[in-house]
Write an enzyme that holds these catalytic residues in place. Structure first.
Site, PDB file in Angstrom:
ATOM      1  N   ARG A 145      -3.447  -7.965 -21.410  1.00  0.00           N
ATOM      2  CA  ARG A 145      -4.339  -7.519 -22.495  1.00  0.00           C
ATOM      3  C   ARG A 145      -3.683  -6.468 -23.409  1.00  0.00           C
ATOM      4  O   ARG A 145      -4.180  -6.200 -24.497  1.00  0.00           O
ATOM      5  CB  ARG A 145      -5.693  -7.054 -21.956  1.00  0.00           C
ATOM      6  CG  ARG A 145      -5.644  -5.829 -21.084  1.00  0.00           C
ATOM      7  CD  ARG A 145      -6.943  -5.641 -20.339  1.00  0.00           C
ATOM      8  NE  ARG A 145      -8.099  -5.535 -21.231  1.00  0.00           N
ATOM      9  CZ  ARG A 145      -8.379  -4.479 -21.970  1.00  0.00           C
ATOM     10  NH1 ARG A 145      -7.557  -3.443 -21.957  1.00  0.00           N
ATOM     11  NH2 ARG A 145      -9.459  -4.451 -22.720  1.00  0.00           N
ATOM     12  N   GLU A 151       1.333  -8.719   8.162  1.00  0.00           N
ATOM     13  CA  GLU A 151       1.322  -7.252   8.289  1.00  0.00           C
ATOM     14  C   GLU A 151       2.254  -6.597   7.272  1.00  0.00           C
ATOM     15  O   GLU A 151       2.504  -5.397   7.328  1.00  0.00           O
ATOM     16  CB  GLU A 151       1.708  -6.828   9.711  1.00  0.00           C
ATOM     17  CG  GLU A 151       0.612  -7.033  10.739  1.00  0.00           C
ATOM     18  CD  GLU A 151      -0.719  -6.402  10.330  1.00  0.00           C
ATOM     19  OE1 GLU A 151      -0.730  -5.229   9.916  1.00  0.00           O
ATOM     20  OE2 GLU A 151      -1.748  -7.101  10.412  1.00  0.00           O
ATOM     21  N   ASP A 189      -9.309   1.972 -25.172  1.00  0.00           N
ATOM     22  CA  ASP A 189      -9.685   1.854 -23.761  1.00  0.00           C
ATOM     23  C   ASP A 189      -9.488   3.160 -23.000  1.00  0.00           C
ATOM     24  O   ASP A 189      -8.700   4.007 -23.416  1.00  0.00           O
ATOM     25  CB  ASP A 189      -8.818   0.790 -23.079  1.00  0.00           C
ATOM     26  CG  ASP A 189      -9.391  -0.600 -23.252  1.00  0.00           C
ATOM     27  OD1 ASP A 189     -10.587  -0.711 -23.549  1.00  0.00           O
ATOM     28  OD2 ASP A 189      -8.623  -1.561 -23.081  1.00  0.00           O
ATOM     29  N   PRO A 194       0.818  -1.221   0.000  1.00  0.00           N
ATOM     30  CA  PRO A 194       0.000   0.000   0.000  1.00  0.00           C
ATOM     31  C   PRO A 194       0.850   1.270   0.000  1.00  0.00           C
ATOM     32  O   PRO A 194       0.376   2.344  -0.351  1.00  0.00           O
ATOM     33  CB  PRO A 194      -0.814  -0.099   1.298  1.00  0.00           C
ATOM     34  CG  PRO A 194      -0.759  -1.530   1.707  1.00  0.00           C
ATOM     35  CD  PRO A 194       0.523  -2.095   1.147  1.00  0.00           C
TER      36      PRO A 194
HETATM   37  N1  SAM Z   1       0.405  -3.397   7.286  1.00  0.00           N
HETATM   38  C1  SAM Z   1       0.378  -3.077   5.906  1.00  0.00           C
HETATM   39  C2  SAM Z   1      -0.008  -1.620   5.717  1.00  0.00           C
HETATM   40  O1  SAM Z   1      -0.847  -1.116   6.465  1.00  0.00           O
HETATM   41  O2  SAM Z   1       0.508  -0.986   4.793  1.00  0.00           O
HETATM   42  C3  SAM Z   1      -0.649  -3.917   5.150  1.00  0.00           C
HETATM   43  C4  SAM Z   1      -0.227  -5.326   4.963  1.00  0.00           C
HETATM   44  S1  SAM Z   1      -1.397  -6.223   3.993  1.00  0.00           S
HETATM   45  C5  SAM Z   1      -2.448  -6.865   5.210  1.00  0.00           C
HETATM   46  C6  SAM Z   1      -0.493  -7.624   3.442  1.00  0.00           C
HETATM   47  C7  SAM Z   1       0.074  -7.516   2.041  1.00  0.00           C
HETATM   48  O3  SAM Z   1      -0.978  -7.286   1.121  1.00  0.00           O
HETATM   49  C8  SAM Z   1       1.057  -6.393   1.788  1.00  0.00           C
HETATM   50  O4  SAM Z   1       2.364  -6.724   2.199  1.00  0.00           O
HETATM   51  C9  SAM Z   1       0.973  -6.225   0.290  1.00  0.00           C
HETATM   52  O5  SAM Z   1       1.802  -7.137  -0.400  1.00  0.00           O
HETATM   53  C10 SAM Z   1      -0.482  -6.559   0.009  1.00  0.00           C
HETATM   54  N2  SAM Z   1      -1.322  -5.361  -0.167  1.00  0.00           N
HETATM   55  C11 SAM Z   1      -2.301  -4.931   0.653  1.00  0.00           C
HETATM   56  N3  SAM Z   1      -2.879  -3.825   0.193  1.00  0.00           N
HETATM   57  C12 SAM Z   1      -2.268  -3.523  -0.968  1.00  0.00           C
HETATM   58  C13 SAM Z   1      -2.414  -2.480  -1.916  1.00  0.00           C
HETATM   59  N4  SAM Z   1      -3.300  -1.508  -1.765  1.00  0.00           N
HETATM   60  N5  SAM Z   1      -1.607  -2.491  -2.994  1.00  0.00           N
HETATM   61  C14 SAM Z   1      -0.681  -3.459  -3.171  1.00  0.00           C
HETATM   62  N6  SAM Z   1      -0.486  -4.476  -2.287  1.00  0.00           N
HETATM   63  C15 SAM Z   1      -1.269  -4.515  -1.206  1.00  0.00           C
END
Ligand code: SAM
Length: 224
Positions: A153, A116, A168, A89
């Site tokens: 795609r 996490e 697109d 994120p």
């Molecule tokens: N504790 C982290 C935070 O608040 O930023 C979130 C961890 S999430 C539960 C677990 C994994 O999901 C992350 O390490 C990532 O690889 C993936 N993930 C979750 N949200 C994402 C997003 N918006 N974009 C890309 N990957 C995401």
């Protein structure tokens, strides 16, 4: 062929989406390869554990640096010029431009987190951090699948009509797609815009451009 790799604890996540529609055909036609690397295979303990508690305390577990870095090294060995993308994120927001950029690379490797998230030291071993949007998924796999689909795609000769991807949303001058209609002409009182039934191609094209601009402006206003 465009080579992609996914570093994941859940390779089975990708089975069904890659067996449908456009991705399925692209794989069958050897336009793209998708290889999963199981991060757990790089754990050097009896139970193949790849997570541990965070230093400093706090809830949840983190992906450990050693197995993830070993999995990244394996990916780089298999595809020496691969561009390694960590899904998080905290990364740069994914968009159509990025998808177009990625398919110009020799190969893309998508690193999926769980728990996490990652031990921060892993960042030094990837080329880029990428976010799917401002929300938290339970793992990187759904994010990786979206990136994969968006790239596949766009690969040459993957879509039935090569024009489709060019027309697109977000592609031509970053504009949204215009509204589309198909049969019937009237549905519960809603009609198809008369210009689309006129047979006048110049007028139809002008109307579509105008609608695409209007939608794009409205969305910008809404998102401000
Ligand atoms: N504790 C982290 C935070 O608040 O930023 C979130 C961890 S999430 C539960 C677990 C994994 O999901 C992350 O390490 C990532 O690889 C993936 N993930 C979750 N949200 C994402 C997003 N918006 N974009 C890309 N990957 C995401």
């Amino acid at each position: 062929m465009f080579h992609t790799q996914i570093l994941t604890l859940f390779p089975e996540f990708f089975t069904s989406p890659l067996q449908c529609s456009i991705p399925k055909r692209a794989i069958a036609d050897a336009k793209v390869s998708v290889d999963c690397i199981q991060i757990r295979d790089f754990a050097n303990n009896k139970h193949q554990k790849v997570d541990d508690a965070p230093y400093g305390g706090g809830p949840g577990m983190l992906m450990q640096v050693a197995p993830v870095v070993a999995a990244i090294r394996e990916a780089r060995q298999r595809q020496p010029n691969t561009h390694v993308v960590m899904l998080t994120p905290s990364g740069t927001l994914f968009n159509q431009q990025k998808a177009l950029e990625y398919i110009e690379k020799d190969s893309i490797t998508l690193l999926c987190g769980r728990y996490e998230g990652f031990d921060e030291r892993i960042v030094d071993y990837v080329d880029e951090q990428l976010s799917l949007g401002e929300y938290v998924l339970s793992g990187g796999e759904p994010a990786a699948m979206c990136v994969l689909d968006a790239m596949i795609r766009l690969l040459p000769d993957v879509l039935g009509s090569p024009e489709s991807a060019v027309l697109d949303s977000f592609t031509e001058q970053g504009l949204l797609d215009w509204p589309h209609y198909t049969r019937p002409e009237v549905f519960e009182g809603q009609t198809v815009p008369a210009v689309l039934l006129s047979g006048n191609h110049a007028k139809i094209e002008a109307w579509r451009k105008e609608q695409a601009l209007l939608r794009s402006k409205q969305r910008k206003k809404r998102d401000l």
